[in-house]
Design a protein around this motif. Sequence first.
Motif, PDB file in Angstrom:
ATOM      1  N   ILE A  52       1.644  -6.833  15.336  1.00 31.84           N
ATOM      2  CA  ILE A  52       0.964  -7.057  14.062  1.00 31.84           C
ATOM      3  C   ILE A  52       0.497  -5.733  13.478  1.00 31.84           C
ATOM      4  O   ILE A  52       0.620  -5.493  12.269  1.00 31.84           O
ATOM      5  N   LEU A  53      -0.029  -4.849  14.329  1.00 29.84           N
ATOM      6  CA  LEU A  53      -0.471  -3.534  13.866  1.00 29.84           C
ATOM      7  C   LEU A  53       0.686  -2.732  13.304  1.00 29.84           C
ATOM      8  O   LEU A  53       0.565  -2.117  12.236  1.00 29.84           O
ATOM      9  N   ARG A  54       1.830  -2.736  13.990  1.00 29.45           N
ATOM     10  CA  ARG A  54       3.002  -2.010  13.493  1.00 29.45           C
ATOM     11  C   ARG A  54       3.465  -2.547  12.144  1.00 29.45           C
ATOM     12  O   ARG A  54       3.789  -1.788  11.232  1.00 29.45           O
ATOM     13  N   ILE A  55       3.498  -3.868  12.011  1.00 32.03           N
ATOM     14  CA  ILE A  55       3.932  -4.474  10.749  1.00 32.03           C
ATOM     15  C   ILE A  55       2.956  -4.148   9.627  1.00 32.03           C
ATOM     16  O   ILE A  55       3.365  -3.811   8.516  1.00 32.03           O
ATOM     17  N   SER A  56       1.659  -4.211   9.916  1.00 36.40           N
ATOM     18  CA  SER A  56       0.668  -3.911   8.872  1.00 36.40           C
ATOM     19  C   SER A  56       0.737  -2.452   8.452  1.00 36.40           C
ATOM     20  O   SER A  56       0.566  -2.138   7.267  1.00 36.40           O
ATOM     21  N   LYS A  57       0.991  -1.543   9.391  1.00 35.48           N
ATOM     22  CA  LYS A  57       1.137  -0.127   9.038  1.00 35.48           C
ATOM     23  C   LYS A  57       2.384   0.085   8.180  1.00 35.48           C
ATOM     24  O   LYS A  57       2.376   0.897   7.254  1.00 35.48           O
ATOM     25  N   ALA A  58       3.455  -0.634   8.476  1.00 42.76           N
ATOM     26  CA  ALA A  58       4.673  -0.508   7.668  1.00 42.76           C
ATOM     27  C   ALA A  58       4.443  -1.031   6.256  1.00 42.76           C
ATOM     28  O   ALA A  58       4.889  -0.420   5.273  1.00 42.76           O
ATOM     29  N   ILE A  59       3.726  -2.133   6.133  1.00 38.40           N
ATOM     30  CA  ILE A  59       3.415  -2.681   4.812  1.00 38.40           C
ATOM     31  C   ILE A  59       2.511  -1.727   4.045  1.00 38.40           C
ATOM     32  O   ILE A  59       2.705  -1.483   2.849  1.00 38.40           O
ATOM     33  N   GLU A  60       1.528  -1.157   4.737  1.00 37.65           N
ATOM     34  CA  GLU A  60       0.613  -0.210   4.100  1.00 37.65           C
ATOM     35  C   GLU A  60       1.369   1.017   3.599  1.00 37.65           C
ATOM     36  O   GLU A  60       1.129   1.501   2.497  1.00 37.65           O
ATOM     37  N   LYS A  61       2.307   1.507   4.397  1.00 36.89           N
ATOM     38  CA  LYS A  61       3.095   2.666   4.013  1.00 36.89           C
ATOM     39  C   LYS A  61       3.958   2.372   2.792  1.00 36.89           C
ATOM     40  O   LYS A  61       4.065   3.188   1.882  1.00 36.89           O
ATOM     41  N   LYS A  62       4.566   1.169   2.747  1.00 40.04           N
ATOM     42  CA  LYS A  62       5.405   0.818   1.613  1.00 40.04           C
ATOM     43  C   LYS A  62       4.591   0.561   0.354  1.00 40.04           C
ATOM     44  O   LYS A  62       5.051   0.825  -0.758  1.00 40.04           O
ATOM     45  N   SER A  63       3.389   0.049   0.490  1.00 40.72           N
ATOM     46  CA  SER A  63       2.579  -0.245  -0.696  1.00 40.72           C
ATOM     47  C   SER A  63       1.978   1.008  -1.319  1.00 40.72           C
ATOM     48  O   SER A  63       1.625   1.003  -2.490  1.00 40.72           O
ATOM     49  N   LYS A  64       1.880   2.087  -0.554  1.00 46.64           N
ATOM     50  CA  LYS A  64       1.342   3.342  -1.091  1.00 46.64           C
ATOM     51  C   LYS A  64       2.344   4.062  -1.981  1.00 46.64           C
ATOM     52  O   LYS A  64       1.984   4.840  -2.818  1.00 46.64           O
ATOM     53  N   HIS A  65       3.628   3.791  -1.786  1.00 43.63           N
ATOM     54  CA  HIS A  65       4.663   4.520  -2.545  1.00 43.63           C
ATOM     55  C   HIS A  65       5.022   3.806  -3.788  1.00 43.63           C
ATOM     56  O   HIS A  65       5.067   2.851  -4.222  1.00 43.63           O
TER      57      HIS A  65
END
Length: 65
Positions: A52-65
């Motif tokens: 869940i942490l890995r997925i949330s970090k990936a979503i956070e990274k994509k939403s910043k760009h």
Amino acid sequence: MKIFTYILSALAIALVIFNATKLDFTNLLEGESVVALITMLAALCALLLLQILRISKAIEKKSKH
């Protein structure tokens, strides 16, 4: 952060495998088997939380760009 989660995942998988060898299938709910089952469940929960942490970090990274 990515390496840290992979190391923790590897440790959790190692715990599951180690505790699977400690299970006595004739008496699963007695003695050392109960401890092994609880530890395996805890390690599987840790794996789920790390995923869940890995997925949330990936979503956070994509939403910043």
